[in-house]
Design an enzyme around this catalytic site. Structure first.
Site, PDB file in Angstrom:
ATOM      1  N   CYS A   1      52.346  41.852  23.354  1.00  0.00           N
ATOM      2  CA  CYS A   1      53.755  42.037  22.973  1.00  0.00           C
ATOM      3  C   CYS A   1      53.914  42.902  21.715  1.00  0.00           C
ATOM      4  O   CYS A   1      54.965  43.485  21.491  1.00  0.00           O
ATOM      5  CB  CYS A   1      54.412  40.686  22.727  1.00  0.00           C
ATOM      6  SG  CYS A   1      54.272  39.630  24.166  1.00  0.00           S
TER       7      CYS A   1
ATOM      8  N   HIS B   1      61.145  42.162  19.732  1.00  0.00           N
ATOM      9  CA  HIS B   1      60.485  42.039  21.033  1.00  0.00           C
ATOM     10  C   HIS B   1      61.229  40.957  21.809  1.00  0.00           C
ATOM     11  O   HIS B   1      61.531  39.891  21.279  1.00  0.00           O
ATOM     12  CB  HIS B   1      59.017  41.663  20.841  1.00  0.00           C
ATOM     13  CG  HIS B   1      58.404  41.054  22.060  1.00  0.00           C
ATOM     14  ND1 HIS B   1      58.419  41.695  23.275  1.00  0.00           N
ATOM     15  CD2 HIS B   1      57.801  39.854  22.269  1.00  0.00           C
ATOM     16  CE1 HIS B   1      57.843  40.918  24.176  1.00  0.00           C
ATOM     17  NE2 HIS B   1      57.459  39.794  23.595  1.00  0.00           N
TER      18      HIS B   1
ATOM     19  N   ASN C   1      60.952  39.175  29.825  1.00  0.00           N
ATOM     20  CA  ASN C   1      60.010  39.620  28.788  1.00  0.00           C
ATOM     21  C   ASN C   1      59.087  40.667  29.411  1.00  0.00           C
ATOM     22  O   ASN C   1      58.307  40.344  30.301  1.00  0.00           O
ATOM     23  CB  ASN C   1      59.230  38.399  28.297  1.00  0.00           C
ATOM     24  CG  ASN C   1      58.191  38.732  27.239  1.00  0.00           C
ATOM     25  OD1 ASN C   1      57.822  39.879  27.049  1.00  0.00           O
ATOM     26  ND2 ASN C   1      57.703  37.698  26.560  1.00  0.00           N
TER      27      ASN C   1
HETATM   28  O1  UT7 Z   1      56.162  37.339  24.450  1.00  0.00           O
HETATM   29  C1  UT7 Z   1      55.078  36.642  23.970  1.00  0.00           C
HETATM   30  C2  UT7 Z   1      55.476  35.494  23.190  1.00  0.00           C
HETATM   31  N1  UT7 Z   1      55.998  34.475  24.040  1.00  0.00           N
HETATM   32  C3  UT7 Z   1      56.881  33.630  23.583  1.00  0.00           C
HETATM   33  O2  UT7 Z   1      57.301  33.775  22.462  1.00  0.00           O
HETATM   34  C4  UT7 Z   1      57.327  32.494  24.445  1.00  0.00           C
HETATM   35  C5  UT7 Z   1      57.469  31.258  23.607  1.00  0.00           C
HETATM   36  N2  UT7 Z   1      57.772  30.054  24.328  1.00  0.00           N
HETATM   37  C6  UT7 Z   1      58.904  29.858  25.062  1.00  0.00           C
HETATM   38  O3  UT7 Z   1      59.707  30.762  25.177  1.00  0.00           O
HETATM   39  C7  UT7 Z   1      59.184  28.494  25.636  1.00  0.00           C
HETATM   40  O4  UT7 Z   1      58.217  27.592  25.152  1.00  0.00           O
HETATM   41  C8  UT7 Z   1      59.180  28.473  27.187  1.00  0.00           C
HETATM   42  C9  UT7 Z   1      60.424  29.196  27.678  1.00  0.00           C
HETATM   43  C10 UT7 Z   1      57.939  29.104  27.734  1.00  0.00           C
HETATM   44  C11 UT7 Z   1      59.251  27.019  27.695  1.00  0.00           C
HETATM   45  O5  UT7 Z   1      60.371  26.384  27.159  1.00  0.00           O
HETATM   46  P1  UT7 Z   1      60.218  24.937  26.508  1.00  0.00           P
HETATM   47  O6  UT7 Z   1      61.559  24.554  26.076  1.00  0.00           O
HETATM   48  O7  UT7 Z   1      59.156  25.041  25.457  1.00  0.00           O
HETATM   49  O8  UT7 Z   1      59.791  24.037  27.738  1.00  0.00           O
HETATM   50  P2  UT7 Z   1      58.455  23.183  27.964  1.00  0.00           P
HETATM   51  O9  UT7 Z   1      57.305  24.082  28.212  1.00  0.00           O
HETATM   52  O10 UT7 Z   1      58.327  22.192  26.870  1.00  0.00           O
HETATM   53  O11 UT7 Z   1      58.800  22.440  29.306  1.00  0.00           O
HETATM   54  C12 UT7 Z   1      59.833  21.461  29.374  1.00  0.00           C
HETATM   55  C13 UT7 Z   1      59.936  20.939  30.783  1.00  0.00           C
HETATM   56  C14 UT7 Z   1      58.623  20.461  31.355  1.00  0.00           C
HETATM   57  O12 UT7 Z   1      58.890  19.321  32.148  1.00  0.00           O
HETATM   58  P3  UT7 Z   1      58.622  17.833  31.563  1.00  0.00           P
HETATM   59  O13 UT7 Z   1      57.176  17.796  31.220  1.00  0.00           O
HETATM   60  O14 UT7 Z   1      59.512  17.714  30.362  1.00  0.00           O
HETATM   61  O15 UT7 Z   1      59.022  16.968  32.700  1.00  0.00           O
HETATM   62  C15 UT7 Z   1      58.183  21.591  32.248  1.00  0.00           C
HETATM   63  O16 UT7 Z   1      57.339  21.167  33.294  1.00  0.00           O
HETATM   64  O17 UT7 Z   1      60.397  21.966  31.664  1.00  0.00           O
HETATM   65  C16 UT7 Z   1      59.497  22.078  32.765  1.00  0.00           C
HETATM   66  N3  UT7 Z   1      59.458  23.469  33.199  1.00  0.00           N
HETATM   67  C17 UT7 Z   1      60.330  23.997  34.078  1.00  0.00           C
HETATM   68  N4  UT7 Z   1      61.359  23.476  34.755  1.00  0.00           N
HETATM   69  C18 UT7 Z   1      62.061  24.305  35.574  1.00  0.00           C
HETATM   70  C19 UT7 Z   1      58.605  24.441  32.801  1.00  0.00           C
HETATM   71  N5  UT7 Z   1      58.918  25.599  33.385  1.00  0.00           N
HETATM   72  C20 UT7 Z   1      59.984  25.354  34.190  1.00  0.00           C
HETATM   73  C21 UT7 Z   1      60.748  26.168  35.034  1.00  0.00           C
HETATM   74  N6  UT7 Z   1      61.779  25.593  35.700  1.00  0.00           N
HETATM   75  N7  UT7 Z   1      60.500  27.469  35.199  1.00  0.00           N
END
Ligand code: UT7
Length: 336
Positions: free
Chosen positions: A115, A263, A293
């Site tokens: 990135c 970014h 992204n």
């Molecule tokens: O460009 C490079 C740098 N990248 C970044 O900066 C990305 C940084 N991170 C993020 O943007 C976020 O952490 C994400 C968007 C990747 C994830 O969001 P989050 O709020 O951190 O969600 P999480 O990973 O904690 O997941 C929460 C819940 C989980 O379910 P449980 O365990 O709470 O039941 C996941 O399994 O959401 C679930 N989940 C989804 N649900 C529906 C994960 N992905 C999905 C999905 N659709 N696509």
């Protein structure tokens, strides 16, 4: 010492639009989750047979940037290509671009900083131009993510975020002192390398080994892995630090920023940075809603669109900032 300015910008995204609803037909996800957590509504994916690849998209963006710069492809002294999704394991996309643009010969350098790749590439180009070694550098950021993502529910936390596309800039020696790239600042912290990574194929994970270790295919190291929340926390801290570092190095204040182009990692990250620096909506450019992204392509696509929309004017202070896998991060301060 010479100074570097941006002489031309271009972008290309594949025509194929993939909405959140489209993804929900492939995996357990939904528009509400994706919109709320990332801000993304749709992204572009290469379609099999549409002729696109990482290098091809890069060339399409580059041709626009070259034309807008008012130079010929034969004036290009160096190609710098940033991507994490090259067409081939080797050689890199830079040489493909040189061939596709029909440039007789020229140096072509591939940058592997994910990135932060475009800002790393910009810094490299700037050093070559400043010292007088090269006059015109073609800098490209391009990604074909869709070819390498896991579109089953297993991969949903990563695959809904990323999109395909390319952006390019022609960087040129400036005749006017005080305009152009004022500074670049680059960082990395390799202890977090595996928090956002693709382990194979590599010298540690060759394909036969991967298949032997994962006969059931449930932990596949040739799909990307991301520790989302850890990456998120590091991103908001490093974005802020590196923007401040750039401003301070130039004796500038936050109030001097006319346009911040972060970014496009996650709309929530951009909004956090905006609030932290108390910037108005029209001082921060976001297009993650439409493209997801696009890693190394995200800054040049956003910069091109901001410029095309007349949101960047001569004399403006434009701040670019990135954070991503490596971890790597960086900023560039530009006087337009
Ligand atoms: O460009 C490079 C740098 N990248 C970044 O900066 C990305 C940084 N991170 C993020 O943007 C976020 O952490 C994400 C968007 C990747 C994830 O969001 P989050 O709020 O951190 O969600 P999480 O990973 O904690 O997941 C929460 C819940 C989980 O379910 P449980 O365990 O709470 O039941 C996941 O399994 O959401 C679930 N989940 C989804 N649900 C529906 C994960 N992905 C999905 C999905 N659709 N696509």
């Amino acid at each position: 010492m010479y100074q570097t300015k941006i002489a031309g910008l271009g972008k290309y995204v594949p025509e194929n639009v993939v909405t959140n609803d489209d993804l929900s037909k492939m995996m357990e996800t939904n528009d509400e989750w994706i919109t709320e957590r990332t801000g993304i509504k749709e992204r572009r994916h290469i379609k099999k047979g549409d002729g696109n690849s990482t290098a091809v998209m890069g060339v399409k963006a580059a041709k626009i940037a070259i034309e807008r710069a008012g130079i010929s492809k034969d004036d290009i002294d160096l190609i710098v290509f940033a991507t994490l999704s090259p067409d081939y394991y080797f050689p890199g996309c830079g040489v493909q671009v040189q061939e596709m643009l029909e440039i007789d010969t020229c140096p072509a350098l591939d940058v592997r900083n994910q990135c932060s790749g475009f800002i790393y590439g910009m810094s490299v180009a700037d050093q070559f131009i400043k010292t007088g070694m090269y006059k015109n550098v073609l800098l490209i950021g391009s990604e074909n993510h869709s070819g390498g993502l896991d579109f089953t529910t297993r991969g949903r936390s990563v695959s809904v975020i990323f999109g395909d596309g390319a952006g390019a800039a022609v960087l040129t020696r400036s005749d006017h002192n005080g305009e152009g790239i004022l500074s670049t600042h680059l960082h990395s912290e390799g202890k977090h390398a595996l928090e956002l990574s693709l382990k194979g194929p590599s010298t540690e994970h060759w394909v036969p080994e991967i298949i032997a270790e994962n006969p059931q295919g449930d932990d596949i190291p040739y799909y990307p892995y991301m520790n989302g929340q850890f990456v998120f926390k590091n991103a908001i801290q490093r974005f802020s630090e590196v923007i401040n570092e750039g401003l301070q190095a130039n004796g500038l204040e936050v109030s001097d920023i006319d346009m911040l182009i972060p970014h496009q990692a996650n709309l929530r990250i951009s909004q956090f940075v905006q609030q932290k620096f108390k910037l108005k909506d029209d001082q921060v450019y976001n297009n993650i809603q439409r493209y997801g992204n696009t890693t190394a392509a995200s800054i040049p696509i956003a910069l091109t669109e901001a410029w095309e929309e007349g949101k960047i004017k001569e004399g403006d202070i434009v701040v670019l900032a990135a954070f991503g896998s490596g971890f790597t991060w960086g900023s560039a301060i530009i006087k337009w």
